[in-house]
Enzyme design. Structure first.
Site, PDB file in Angstrom:
ATOM      1  N   ARG A 124      46.147 -26.301  84.775  1.00  0.00           N
ATOM      2  CA  ARG A 124      46.590 -26.716  83.438  1.00  0.00           C
ATOM      3  C   ARG A 124      47.103 -28.142  83.428  1.00  0.00           C
ATOM      4  O   ARG A 124      47.992 -28.508  84.187  1.00  0.00           O
ATOM      5  CB  ARG A 124      47.669 -25.779  82.900  1.00  0.00           C
ATOM      6  CG  ARG A 124      48.100 -26.159  81.485  1.00  0.00           C
ATOM      7  CD  ARG A 124      49.028 -25.148  80.826  1.00  0.00           C
ATOM      8  NE  ARG A 124      48.446 -23.830  80.836  1.00  0.00           N
ATOM      9  CZ  ARG A 124      48.985 -22.780  81.451  1.00  0.00           C
ATOM     10  NH1 ARG A 124      50.115 -22.887  82.076  1.00  0.00           N
ATOM     11  NH2 ARG A 124      48.380 -21.621  81.418  1.00  0.00           N
ATOM     12  N   CYS A 129      68.365 -28.726  87.659  1.00  0.00           N
ATOM     13  CA  CYS A 129      67.053 -29.358  87.884  1.00  0.00           C
ATOM     14  C   CYS A 129      67.048 -30.763  87.263  1.00  0.00           C
ATOM     15  O   CYS A 129      67.221 -30.899  86.034  1.00  0.00           O
ATOM     16  CB  CYS A 129      65.950 -28.509  87.266  1.00  0.00           C
ATOM     17  SG  CYS A 129      66.098 -26.761  87.688  1.00  0.00           S
ATOM     18  N   CYS A 135      71.568 -24.184  80.422  1.00  0.00           N
ATOM     19  CA  CYS A 135      71.138 -23.517  81.652  1.00  0.00           C
ATOM     20  C   CYS A 135      72.069 -23.926  82.802  1.00  0.00           C
ATOM     21  O   CYS A 135      72.378 -25.106  82.972  1.00  0.00           O
ATOM     22  CB  CYS A 135      69.692 -23.906  81.979  1.00  0.00           C
ATOM     23  SG  CYS A 135      69.086 -23.069  83.455  1.00  0.00           S
ATOM     24  N   CYS A 140      51.496 -17.727  87.642  1.00  0.00           N
ATOM     25  CA  CYS A 140      51.305 -19.092  87.125  1.00  0.00           C
ATOM     26  C   CYS A 140      52.328 -19.948  87.856  1.00  0.00           C
ATOM     27  O   CYS A 140      53.542 -19.745  87.679  1.00  0.00           O
ATOM     28  CB  CYS A 140      51.540 -19.100  85.615  1.00  0.00           C
ATOM     29  SG  CYS A 140      51.546 -20.748  84.894  1.00  0.00           S
ATOM     30  N   CYS A 183      53.054 -18.240  75.511  1.00  0.00           N
ATOM     31  CA  CYS A 183      53.982 -18.356  76.644  1.00  0.00           C
ATOM     32  C   CYS A 183      55.406 -18.525  76.124  1.00  0.00           C
ATOM     33  O   CYS A 183      55.664 -19.425  75.327  1.00  0.00           O
ATOM     34  CB  CYS A 183      53.652 -19.588  77.479  1.00  0.00           C
ATOM     35  SG  CYS A 183      51.961 -19.645  78.020  1.00  0.00           S
ATOM     36  N   CYS A 216      65.296 -31.735  83.932  1.00  0.00           N
ATOM     37  CA  CYS A 216      65.249 -30.802  82.800  1.00  0.00           C
ATOM     38  C   CYS A 216      66.273 -31.092  81.701  1.00  0.00           C
ATOM     39  O   CYS A 216      67.481 -31.143  81.950  1.00  0.00           O
ATOM     40  CB  CYS A 216      65.435 -29.379  83.299  1.00  0.00           C
ATOM     41  SG  CYS A 216      65.179 -28.180  81.960  1.00  0.00           S
ATOM     42  N   CYS A 224      52.592 -14.623  78.431  1.00  0.00           N
ATOM     43  CA  CYS A 224      53.099 -15.309  79.620  1.00  0.00           C
ATOM     44  C   CYS A 224      54.589 -15.538  79.398  1.00  0.00           C
ATOM     45  O   CYS A 224      55.012 -15.748  78.260  1.00  0.00           O
ATOM     46  CB  CYS A 224      52.372 -16.643  79.787  1.00  0.00           C
ATOM     47  SG  CYS A 224      53.024 -17.639  81.138  1.00  0.00           S
TER      48      CYS A 224
END
Ligand code: SAM
Ligand code: DTB
Ligand code: SF4
Length: 318
Positions: free
Chosen positions: A260, A57, A53, A188, A97, A60, A128
């Protein structure tokens, strides 16, 4: 009581400052007004595109900026998604998801996502997706394909965000949430705690979520999974009760949202998870893997639910 979107940071900070058991009692009382407290919604995650990616972040494992030893995988084929979704359904999940390690999908990626949403819906599960920033037209196409929820987290407070992510800004995240909301998708959105942020940052995260024009239908609270190779690999351990407080404050401020208990359950024992359910958490990820990191074994969760008398069902909001 009507849902408030005008919470001040002071009010939220005051909730955090309550004695723990008073806060949990208040959160449990709010929870009972709107939900069956024994019902816990169960979602399963599948990484449909893994690693490499371009975003940075700091938490991550999938960022190309850090060496985490993760095996990169291209976008999965449709039949791979179908077989994972049917296995999840057989294991009792009601929502499937799909997560993609993208900054933002290209329009031709959205073509593939539309097909994936279609196969999951054919199995009769809720859908999702989390795939990065969306333009309004992309959100509308996904909605038209039958997508139920789009996950896009604010992650932390506006002021701490630049310490964690340099490749996009808070406003980008808010713009995607607006596009998702305006397309008629369920939102979400939540965050991560345990990233060396201060309590004031946790207050800022809940404040940002609870003052959106409408509360997210689903609010994932992740506890950082510390992954070797990421800048946060050695983050200080967040106190267990501070995590519980975050769940409880989210429940009080967003009484109709499904909260969640998301990443990080592998580092929580049964008693801590029970306290989180008491404090208003009513959804979990089910299955041995989150996107790339571990999650409790299915049998361990079945045992936990049996011990606590919880029902792994659709948690119906009222
Ligand atoms: N690339 C998309 C994005 O960032 O929106 C979707 C996938 S991304 C992995 C989804 C969310 O997973 C992030 O927003 C973050 O909240 C959560 N996450 C990622 N790594 C994590 C970790 N190590 N611990 C806890 N949560 C994590
Ligand atoms: C969310 O808030 N948590 C999930 C989901 N949304 C996509 C992801 C957790 C990922 C944990 C790190 C990993 O497994 O790669
Ligand atoms: Fe990419 Fe999402 Fe990971 Fe950030 S959180 S590096 S955008 S996969």
């Amino acid at each position: 009581m009507s849902v408030r979107t005008d919470w001040s940071r002071e009010e939220i900070a005051a909730l955090y400052d309550l004695p723990l058991l008073e806060l949990v009692f208040r959160a449990a009382s709010v929870h009972r007004q709107h939900f069956d407290p024994q019902a816990v919604q169960i979602s399963t995650l599948l990484s449909i595109k893994t690693g490499a990616c371009p975003e940075d972040c700091a938490y991550c494992p999938q960022s190309a900026h850090f060496k985490t030893g993760l095996e990169v995988e291209r976008l999965l084929a449709l039949n791979e998604v179908r077989s994972s979704a049917s296995a999840a359904k057989a294991a009792g999940a009601t929502r499937f998801c799909m997560g993609a390690a993208w900054r933002a999908p290209r329009d031709k990626d959205v073509d593939r996502l539309v097909d994936m949403v279609g196969v999951v819906r054919e199995l009769g599960m809720e859908t999702c997706l989390t795939a990065g920033m969306l333009k309004p037209e992309q959100a509308q196409r996904l909605r038209a394909a039958g997508l139920d929820y789009y996950n896009h987290n604010l992650d932390t407070s506006p002021e701490y965000y630049p310490e964690i992510i340099g490749t996009r800004c808070y406003q980008d995240r808010l713009d995607t949430l607006q596009a998702v909301r305006e397309a008629g998708l369920n939102v979400c959105s939540g965050g991560i705690v345990g990233m060396n942020e201060t309590r004031s940052d946790r207050v800022g995260l809940i404040h940002a979520l609870a003052t959106l024009p409408a509360h997210p239908e689903s609010v994932p609270i992740n506890r950082l999974v510390k992954v070797a190779g990421t800048p946060l690999q050695d983050a200080a351990e967040l106190d267990d009760f501070e995590f519980v407080r975050t769940i409880a404050v989210a429940r009080v401020c967003m009484p109709h949202s499904v909260v969640r208990l998301s990443a990080g359950r592998e580092s929580m024992d049964a008693s801590l998870q029970a306290l989180c359910f008491l404090a208003g958490a009513n959804s979990i990820f089910y299955g041995e893997k989150l996107l790339t990191t571990g999650n409790p074994e299915v049998q361990a969760d079945r045992d936990l639910f049996a011990r606590l008398g919880l029902k792994g069902l659709g948690a119906c909001a009222s």
